[in-house]
Structure formats: C-alpha cells, structure tokens
Design a protein around this motif. Structure first.
Motif, PDB file in Angstrom:
ATOM      1  N   GLY A   4       1.206   8.701  -6.292  1.00  0.00           N
ATOM      2  CA  GLY A   4       1.096  10.046  -5.742  1.00  0.00           C
ATOM      3  C   GLY A   4      -0.278  10.388  -5.207  1.00  0.00           C
ATOM      4  N   SER A   5      -1.082   9.358  -4.930  1.00  0.00           N
ATOM      5  CA  SER A   5      -2.458   9.599  -4.487  1.00  0.00           C
ATOM      6  C   SER A   5      -2.963   8.396  -3.706  1.00  0.00           C
ATOM      7  N   ILE A  52      -7.848   2.375  -5.331  1.00  0.00           N
ATOM      8  CA  ILE A  52      -8.511   1.775  -6.493  1.00  0.00           C
ATOM      9  C   ILE A  52      -7.635   0.686  -7.088  1.00  0.00           C
ATOM     10  N   ARG A  53      -6.337   0.947  -7.237  1.00  0.00           N
ATOM     11  CA  ARG A  53      -5.419  -0.030  -7.819  1.00  0.00           C
ATOM     12  C   ARG A  53      -5.385  -1.311  -6.978  1.00  0.00           C
ATOM     13  N   LEU A  54      -5.456  -1.154  -5.649  1.00  0.00           N
ATOM     14  CA  LEU A  54      -5.334  -2.310  -4.753  1.00  0.00           C
ATOM     15  C   LEU A  54      -6.670  -2.949  -4.407  1.00  0.00           C
ATOM     16  N   HIS A  55      -7.750  -2.384  -4.916  1.00  0.00           N
ATOM     17  CA  HIS A  55      -9.095  -2.904  -4.642  1.00  0.00           C
ATOM     18  C   HIS A  55      -9.423  -2.877  -3.152  1.00  0.00           C
ATOM     19  N   VAL A  56      -9.085  -1.784  -2.478  1.00  0.00           N
ATOM     20  CA  VAL A  56      -9.450  -1.603  -1.072  1.00  0.00           C
ATOM     21  C   VAL A  56     -10.053  -0.208  -0.919  1.00  0.00           C
ATOM     22  N   SER A  57     -10.706   0.025   0.204  1.00  0.00           N
ATOM     23  CA  SER A  57     -11.252   1.355   0.459  1.00  0.00           C
ATOM     24  C   SER A  57     -10.116   2.284   0.882  1.00  0.00           C
ATOM     25  N   SER A  79      -5.500   3.907   4.379  1.00  0.00           N
ATOM     26  CA  SER A  79      -4.953   4.872   5.340  1.00  0.00           C
ATOM     27  C   SER A  79      -4.581   4.183   6.651  1.00  0.00           C
ATOM     28  N   LYS A  80      -5.394   3.213   7.077  1.00  0.00           N
ATOM     29  CA  LYS A  80      -5.109   2.473   8.308  1.00  0.00           C
ATOM     30  C   LYS A  80      -3.823   1.662   8.156  1.00  0.00           C
ATOM     31  N   ARG A  81      -3.632   1.046   6.977  1.00  0.00           N
ATOM     32  CA  ARG A  81      -2.404   0.282   6.735  1.00  0.00           C
ATOM     33  C   ARG A  81      -1.185   1.195   6.807  1.00  0.00           C
ATOM     34  N   LEU A  82      -1.288   2.381   6.197  1.00  0.00           N
ATOM     35  CA  LEU A  82      -0.157   3.298   6.181  1.00  0.00           C
ATOM     36  C   LEU A  82       0.135   3.827   7.583  1.00  0.00           C
ATOM     37  N   GLY A 111       0.818  -1.208   0.000  1.00  0.00           N
ATOM     38  CA  GLY A 111       0.000   0.000   0.000  1.00  0.00           C
ATOM     39  C   GLY A 111       0.850   1.256   0.000  1.00  0.00           C
ATOM     40  N   PHE A 112       1.916   1.228   0.796  1.00  0.00           N
ATOM     41  CA  PHE A 112       2.838   2.364   0.859  1.00  0.00           C
ATOM     42  C   PHE A 112       3.509   2.612  -0.492  1.00  0.00           C
TER      43      PHE A 112
END
Length: 307
Positions: free
Chosen positions: A27-28, A34-39, A44-47, A19-20
């Motif tokens: 840059g977004s 969208i690319r990772l198919h997650v909300s 943001s929680k993963r980061l 995710g990072f």
C-alpha cells in the motif's frame, strides 16, 4: 486483399510486475521501494512503463498510499501467481548452479551450544552436507543472512525488536532464559526465589548485545523492575557457566544450556523470560537444495533434543 493490423505483443516484464504487486501488497511506493532495494523514482518509472503497456491506470495514488484500481485488480490476480512460479524457477536454477556447495550457517551462541553444534556432528543422509558454521549474537546472525554472508541462520526470537526486512523467521523450538545455580549454592535446595530477591542479587549474565540479556531486561522493564549490577558479563554461554561456577553465583542463560549440565534451575516467583529459537532465511534469495536439507535437519534435531 486487406489485412487486419496485428496488435504488438506485450511481453510482461517481471521487474515491473513485481514492483506493481509489492506496491499493492504494502500500500505504499516508499515501502515497496525499500523492500525491493530500489529507489522510489526507479520504482515509479517501472510502474509508469507497466501502465503504458496495459493502457490503463493500475494504482490510485493518494496521501494515504496506493490502492488497486479495477484494472489493477485484474492484473494483480494474474501477476501474483506468475511471480510465485518465477520464484520457484529461480530456486531451481540456484539449486542447479550451487549443487554441492558449502552451506554457510550462522547461529547464535546459545543455539550453537544447545543443539546446532551437536546436530552438525551427527549429520548424515543420502548426500553429506558441507557446512561452515559461524557463531555470533542473534542480531548479527540476522544481519549475516540479510547481507548474503550466510545462507541460513538459527537465532533467538526478539518479538518486540525492530524487524529486519531482509530476513524471514520461522519458529524451531520454544526456549526461555532461566536462572541457574551451581551445586552447593543456597538456592539449589530452595529451587524458588521471590522476584525481590532475584533482582537484588548480583549474577553472571551475558553481554549487553546478547538476546539472553535483552530478553530478561525487557521483561523487567515492563514490570518496572531493575536488576542488580552484574557480577560478570560473559561473551558466550560457556564462559558464563564457567564464571558462575568459579564465583558460586547465579547465572542467566538459555534453559536448554542450563538443563544440560549440573546447574539447578531456580524458579522466580511471578517472573518468566520466554523466547524461542527461529530459523532465519533471506527474504529475497532462493534456497539451494543443500540449504533446504540443512533446515530440515535443524527442525528435526531441535524437535527431538530441545526441551
């Protein structure tokens, strides 16, 4: 005797690292989600979890998007190769699990008739490939691969179309949509017509959702031209050829298909309708050994036979 406290081991979480890295690449956070198919909240929680583990801010957030901090740059340079290695391991695991599995191939109608069907008939090698073929319009081929309903696809390119983020495309062979006429048609002797005569002539064309139709319409629209009403809209190239022969009319199809029969190719002054055939693979799923073998067969066959 005193002991020095040991720092807790920090085991990197691949989902957090991915995710990072994707957020840094794009840059977004929104585009990365969208690319990772997650909300986006999940990303943001993963980061946030990763930044807590590292003990430093990794991405600077702003209204323009995200950018790497110095600490983030250090982590990115090590994490990106790690993720690439993890992807390679995943590919090996997928290959082991699916050895001998049937390869689901989706191909556009034009690609199927031009070279995919003959290639499958000629398949040979060290290990036979079991292939299940589905023919559909090029956009459907992309959707089938993106959704996991096909392992690999062969489609016609659509350079100015909206890209499907679920697939990657690589060129296989150049092609073009050409005007062909059956034996005995007046244009067969001339072999060249003006753009004005071309757009004024009713022809047999593919259905509106086909890449062949889109390719021609896009070029004409760019030139400020409009084609005459179609004589017939055919669902497949084979059907289009049959209708053109029956009606003794021009037809617009792949150069590979027109050149393979007795139809004459007619050049149109100052107009050309180029495109290419492409291999379509999933952005997110690894390819099995059988899928890679089939892709190699497609490339080799197209290089030899597609003209």
């Amino acid at each position: 005797m005193s002991t020095v406290p040991r720092r807790p081991a920090l085991t990197p979480d691949l989902n957090e690292l991915r995710g990072f890295c994707v957020a840094a690449d794009l840059g977004s956070l929104g585009r990365a989600a969208i690319r990772l198919h997650v909300s986006q909240p999940s990303l943001s929680k993963r980061l946030a979890s990763l930044e807590v583990k590292v003990g430093a801010r990794l991405l600077e957030r702003s209204s323009r998007g995200v950018a790497l901090t110095p600490a983030g740059r250090r982590l990115y340079e090590q994490a990106r190769p790690l993720l690439e290695m993890a992807d390679q391991v995943t590919d090996v695991m997928v290959g082991i699990r699916h050895v001998g599995a049937v390869v689901r191939l989706a191909a556009s109608h034009s690609a199927t008739e031009a070279f995919v069907a003959p290639m499958l008939a000629d398949l040979n090698g060290e290990r036979p490939l079991a292939v299940e073929l589905v023919s559909a319009n090029s956009q459907v081929v992309r959707a089938l691969v993106a959704d996991g309903r096909a392992d690999v696809g062969v489609a016609a390119s659509r350079p100015d179309g909206t890209p499907n983020p679920g697939v990657r495309e690589s060129a296989v062979a150049d092609d073009a949509i050409v005007c062909g006429v059956p034996p005995g048609h007046p244009w067969a002797e001339r072999r060249r017509v003006s753009a004005a005569e071309f757009v004024a002539t009713r022809m047999v064309v593919r259905d509106p959702s086909s890449n062949a139709r889109w390719t021609v319409d896009a070029v004409l629209q760019e030139r400020g031209l409009a084609a005459a009403e179609p004589l017939v809209e055919a669902a497949t190239p084979r059907a289009a050829l049959a209708e053109a022969r029956r009606l003794a009319a021009p037809v617009l199809l792949s150069r590979c298909i027109v050149a393979a029969g007795d139809f004459a190719i007619v050049e149109v002054e100052d107009l050309a309708f180029p495109r290419a055939y492409v291999l379509v693979t999933s952005t997110y799923r690894g390819a099995t050994a059988e899928v890679r073998d089939l892709m190699a067969h497609v490339r080799d066959y197209a290089r030899i036979w597609v003209r």
